[in-house]
Design a protein around this motif. Structure first.
Motif, PDB file in Angstrom:
ATOM      1  N   UNK A  62      22.562  60.023  35.448  1.00  0.00           N
ATOM      2  CA  UNK A  62      24.296  60.221  35.502  1.00  0.00           C
ATOM      3  C   UNK A  62      24.498  61.190  36.736  1.00  0.00           C
ATOM      4  N   UNK A  63      23.491  62.141  36.955  1.00  0.00           N
ATOM      5  CA  UNK A  63      23.861  62.819  37.964  1.00  0.00           C
ATOM      6  C   UNK A  63      23.464  62.068  39.449  1.00  0.00           C
ATOM      7  N   UNK A  64      22.448  61.267  39.272  1.00  0.00           N
ATOM      8  CA  UNK A  64      22.479  60.194  40.447  1.00  0.00           C
ATOM      9  C   UNK A  64      23.363  59.219  40.814  1.00  0.00           C
ATOM     10  N   UNK A  65      24.485  59.151  39.710  1.00  0.00           N
ATOM     11  CA  UNK A  65      25.541  58.204  39.586  1.00  0.00           C
ATOM     12  C   UNK A  65      24.805  56.800  39.499  1.00  0.00           C
ATOM     13  N   UNK A  66      24.047  56.555  38.332  1.00  0.00           N
ATOM     14  CA  UNK A  66      23.354  55.129  38.504  1.00  0.00           C
ATOM     15  C   UNK A  66      24.484  54.325  37.754  1.00  0.00           C
ATOM     16  N   UNK A  67      24.479  53.361  38.454  1.00  0.00           N
ATOM     17  CA  UNK A  67      25.827  52.512  38.027  1.00  0.00           C
ATOM     18  C   UNK A  67      25.426  51.857  36.651  1.00  0.00           C
ATOM     19  N   UNK A  68      24.376  51.694  35.987  1.00  0.00           N
ATOM     20  CA  UNK A  68      24.088  51.273  34.581  1.00  0.00           C
ATOM     21  C   UNK A  68      24.607  52.477  33.541  1.00  0.00           C
ATOM     22  N   UNK A  69      24.031  53.680  33.943  1.00  0.00           N
ATOM     23  CA  UNK A  69      24.505  54.858  33.147  1.00  0.00           C
ATOM     24  C   UNK A  69      25.912  55.074  33.205  1.00  0.00           C
ATOM     25  N   UNK A  70      26.269  54.842  34.290  1.00  0.00           N
ATOM     26  CA  UNK A  70      28.142  55.183  34.376  1.00  0.00           C
ATOM     27  C   UNK A  70      28.775  53.867  33.725  1.00  0.00           C
ATOM     28  N   UNK A  71      28.304  52.749  33.600  1.00  0.00           N
ATOM     29  CA  UNK A  71      28.834  51.733  33.026  1.00  0.00           C
ATOM     30  C   UNK A  71      28.755  51.914  31.530  1.00  0.00           C
ATOM     31  N   UNK A  72      27.702  52.801  31.002  1.00  0.00           N
ATOM     32  CA  UNK A  72      28.024  53.181  29.643  1.00  0.00           C
ATOM     33  C   UNK A  72      28.748  54.397  29.264  1.00  0.00           C
ATOM     34  N   UNK A  73      28.895  55.235  30.064  1.00  0.00           N
ATOM     35  CA  UNK A  73      29.813  56.278  29.934  1.00  0.00           C
ATOM     36  C   UNK A  73      31.051  56.254  30.243  1.00  0.00           C
ATOM     37  N   UNK A  74      31.414  55.703  31.299  1.00  0.00           N
ATOM     38  CA  UNK A  74      32.876  55.658  31.740  1.00  0.00           C
ATOM     39  C   UNK A  74      33.808  54.995  30.821  1.00  0.00           C
ATOM     40  N   UNK A  75      33.433  53.912  30.027  1.00  0.00           N
ATOM     41  CA  UNK A  75      34.414  53.405  29.075  1.00  0.00           C
ATOM     42  C   UNK A  75      34.602  54.554  27.752  1.00  0.00           C
TER      43      UNK A  75
END
Length: 120
Positions: A62-75
């Motif tokens: 998340x700190x590295x703004x990984x797209x996969x991680x963001x796609x799980x948290x943003x929703x």
């Protein structure tokens, strides 16, 4: 007819100003379209996540703004609620902006205060 156009323009300016005043709201450069154009999302507001909403995702990702991680948290923290599919289809420039808003949530208050004092 001219009054209606002026009223619509005033409403658009007011909603843009409101979004600009909220640092957790991003007006999308490329709006998301759902359901054959039936729903258009032109702005997204994020709220600070609670620890449970970060489950199943690496904090370093998340700190590295990984797209996969963001796609799980943003929703989990967006209004309107984005789906993982929405995040996968969002314009990269918009994703970076939303990631920046999210990254701000991870910063301690002292670090934010230091950054604000440097920019003032």
């Amino acid at each position: 007819m001219q009054r209606a156009d002026q009223a619509n323009s005033a409403l658009e300016n007011e909603s843009t100003t409101t979004a600009a005043a909220d640092p957790n709201t991003h007006i999308l450069d490329t709006p998301l379209v759902r359901g054959e154009g039936k729903q258009v999302i032109d702005r997204v507001t994020l709220r600070k996540p609670r620890s449970g909403e970060l489950r199943g995702v690496s904090l370093s990702d998340l700190v590295n703004l990984d797209v996969t991680a963001l796609s799980k948290v943003l929703p989990r923290i967006s209004t309107p609620t984005l789906t993982e599919f929405d995040v996968a289809n969002i314009d990269p420039a918009d994703l970076v902006q939303l990631g920046g808003i999210f990254a701000g949530f991870l910063m301690p208050k002292a670090a934010k205060a230091r950054m604000e004092s440097l920019s003032a």
